[in-house]
Design a protein around this motif. Structure first.
Motif, PDB file in Angstrom:
ATOM      1  N   ALA A  16       0.825  -1.205   0.000  1.00 39.45           N
ATOM      2  CA  ALA A  16       0.000   0.000   0.000  1.00 39.45           C
ATOM      3  C   ALA A  16       0.860   1.255   0.000  1.00 39.45           C
ATOM      4  CB  ALA A  16      -0.930  -0.018   1.211  1.00 39.45           C
ATOM      5  N   ARG A  17       1.936   1.250   0.782  1.00 38.98           N
ATOM      6  CA  ARG A  17       2.812   2.424   0.836  1.00 38.98           C
ATOM      7  C   ARG A  17       3.573   2.606  -0.463  1.00 38.98           C
ATOM      8  NH1 ARG A  17       5.494   1.897   6.909  1.00 38.98           N
ATOM      9  NH2 ARG A  17       3.940   3.165   8.000  1.00 38.98           N
ATOM     10  N   ARG A  19       2.636   1.615  -3.333  1.00 46.99           N
ATOM     11  CA  ARG A  19       1.691   1.714  -4.444  1.00 46.99           C
ATOM     12  C   ARG A  19       2.026   0.725  -5.571  1.00 46.99           C
ATOM     13  NH1 ARG A  19      -0.774   4.167  -1.038  1.00 46.99           N
ATOM     14  NH2 ARG A  19      -1.956   6.118  -1.342  1.00 46.99           N
ATOM     15  N   LEU A  51      -6.992  -3.703  -1.641  1.00 44.51           N
ATOM     16  CA  LEU A  51      -6.271  -2.942  -2.660  1.00 44.51           C
ATOM     17  C   LEU A  51      -6.958  -3.084  -4.010  1.00 44.51           C
ATOM     18  CD1 LEU A  51      -2.562  -3.882  -1.831  1.00 44.51           C
ATOM     19  CD2 LEU A  51      -3.747  -1.777  -1.210  1.00 44.51           C
ATOM     20  N   SER A  57      -1.365   0.611 -11.651  1.00 45.97           N
ATOM     21  CA  SER A  57      -1.247   1.109 -10.286  1.00 45.97           C
ATOM     22  C   SER A  57      -1.908   0.173  -9.292  1.00 45.97           C
ATOM     23  CB  SER A  57      -1.883   2.507 -10.175  1.00 45.97           C
ATOM     24  OG  SER A  57      -3.282   2.426 -10.391  1.00 45.97           O
ATOM     25  N   THR A  59      -3.764   0.836  -5.527  1.00 39.63           N
ATOM     26  CA  THR A  59      -4.195   1.847  -4.564  1.00 39.63           C
ATOM     27  C   THR A  59      -5.111   1.204  -3.523  1.00 39.63           C
ATOM     28  OG1 THR A  59      -6.068   2.443  -5.972  1.00 39.63           O
ATOM     29  CG2 THR A  59      -4.041   3.739  -6.213  1.00 39.63           C
ATOM     30  N   GLN A  65      -7.553   1.686   3.078  1.00 41.02           N
ATOM     31  CA  GLN A  65      -6.951   2.898   3.613  1.00 41.02           C
ATOM     32  C   GLN A  65      -7.236   3.042   5.099  1.00 41.02           C
ATOM     33  OE1 GLN A  65      -4.910   5.105   1.803  1.00 41.02           O
ATOM     34  NE2 GLN A  65      -4.468   5.679   3.925  1.00 41.02           N
TER      35      GLN A  65
END
Length: 309
Positions: A16-17, A19, A51, A57, A59, A65
């Protein structure tokens, strides 16, 4: 609910960090497939997608989140608790992850890293070479090394390696015999120049300075590249004038394969800085590295400075 694995949670935070799976894999020294498998397990156990993945990508979803915001501080606390055990060891252990530009990775850090690792055999140094302007913490690194104008705000910084460096311009004897030697930076617009493209896509102007006067030139030429090896080879072959860190050209300058030009316009600048967010709850490997660099620089009066602008 089936018991959750800490490793799977850490994999989710890393992806997640970063991406992306590839970036997280490079930072964590694991395979992208292993991270993907860990994320599938975690999503299966939670019963929710964390995710959004596309070919371009990765995200976090809204649920992802929210989980990331709650978990990241907890993982940091766990790491800090485990790292506190280092206080009971004669020498700290663990991994120190540094994000550094290529000039530092090639010509500044190697001798420093060798001395540091010999002094601290329990530490693993993980060096990520990146010429882009990055968020060091978001990239999963403990500290970074950059030049003064690229150090992030509100960071503690201290000199590491040479206190001053400079850019030099050079060309092969054959090129200079054919095209002549520029007498001033403005002459470069009539010369073939070998330019460098940064990972961001930026093609920086060439800057020269003499007696307080700065001249910026955007030259043209037969080669635009993102690898210094190709650029140096082209200059040696007589394709044009190159302008880069003096360290990159030192072997060719010493052998005579390249000759310096515009020597009285060579631009000097402050050497690189080691930077990190705070000395509070600092991981033991980073603390050991900072102390090591400070001790090496004691004779030159170097110290920490917090960057505020």
């Amino acid at each position: 609910m089936e018991e959750l694995g800490l490793a799977d949670i850490e994999a989710f935070i890393a992806v997640a960090r970063a991406r992306g799976f590839r970036g997280a894999a490079l930072q964590g020294n694991v395979s992208a497939s292993a991270l993907s498998a860990a994320l599938r397990r975690l999503e299966s156990r939670l019963g929710v997608r964390l995710l959004n993945r596309t070919t371009r990508s990765v995200t976090p979803t809204e649920a992802g989140q929210r989980l990331l915001d709650r978990l990241a501080p907890l993982i940091g606390d766990i790491g800090g608790a485990l790292d506190s055990i280092n206080a009971y060891r004669d020498s700290p252990t663990g991994t120190l992850r540094l994000n550094v530009p290529s000039i530092v990775a090639r010509h500044v850090l190697p001798p420093i890293a060798t001395r540091f690792l010999k002094a601290h055999p329990g530490i693993t140094l993980d060096v990520i070479t990146d010429d882009a302007f990055v968020d060091m913490l978001a990239a999963g690194c403990d500290a970074g090394i950059r030049y003064e104008e690229r150090v992030e705000r509100d960071m503690i910084a201290m000199p590491i390696g040479p206190r001053t460096q400079r850019f030099v311009a050079a060309a092969s004897p054959s090129y200079l015999a054919e095209r002549g030697r520029p007498a001033k930076p403005q002459d470069l617009v009539n010369h073939a120049c070998i330019r460098h493209r940064f990972p961001s896509g930026v093609i920086a102007a060439w800057e020269f300075e003499r007696r307080g006067k700065t001249v910026r030139i955007r030259p043209d030429g037969p080669l635009l590249a993102s690898t210094i090896e190709m650029e140096v080879e082209a200059a040696v072959a007589g394709l044009g004038i190159i302008h880069t860190f003096e360290e990159f050209l030192q072997p060719q300058l010493e052998s005579g394969a390249l000759e310096p030009v515009l020597e009285d316009w060579c631009q000097g600048f402050t050497g690189p800085l080691l930077y990190y967010p705070s000395r509070t709850h600092m991981p033991a490997p980073l603390r050991a590295f900072v102390d090591f660099i400070r001790n090496e620089g004691t004779q030159q009066g170097d110290g920490e400075v917090r960057r505020t602008k």
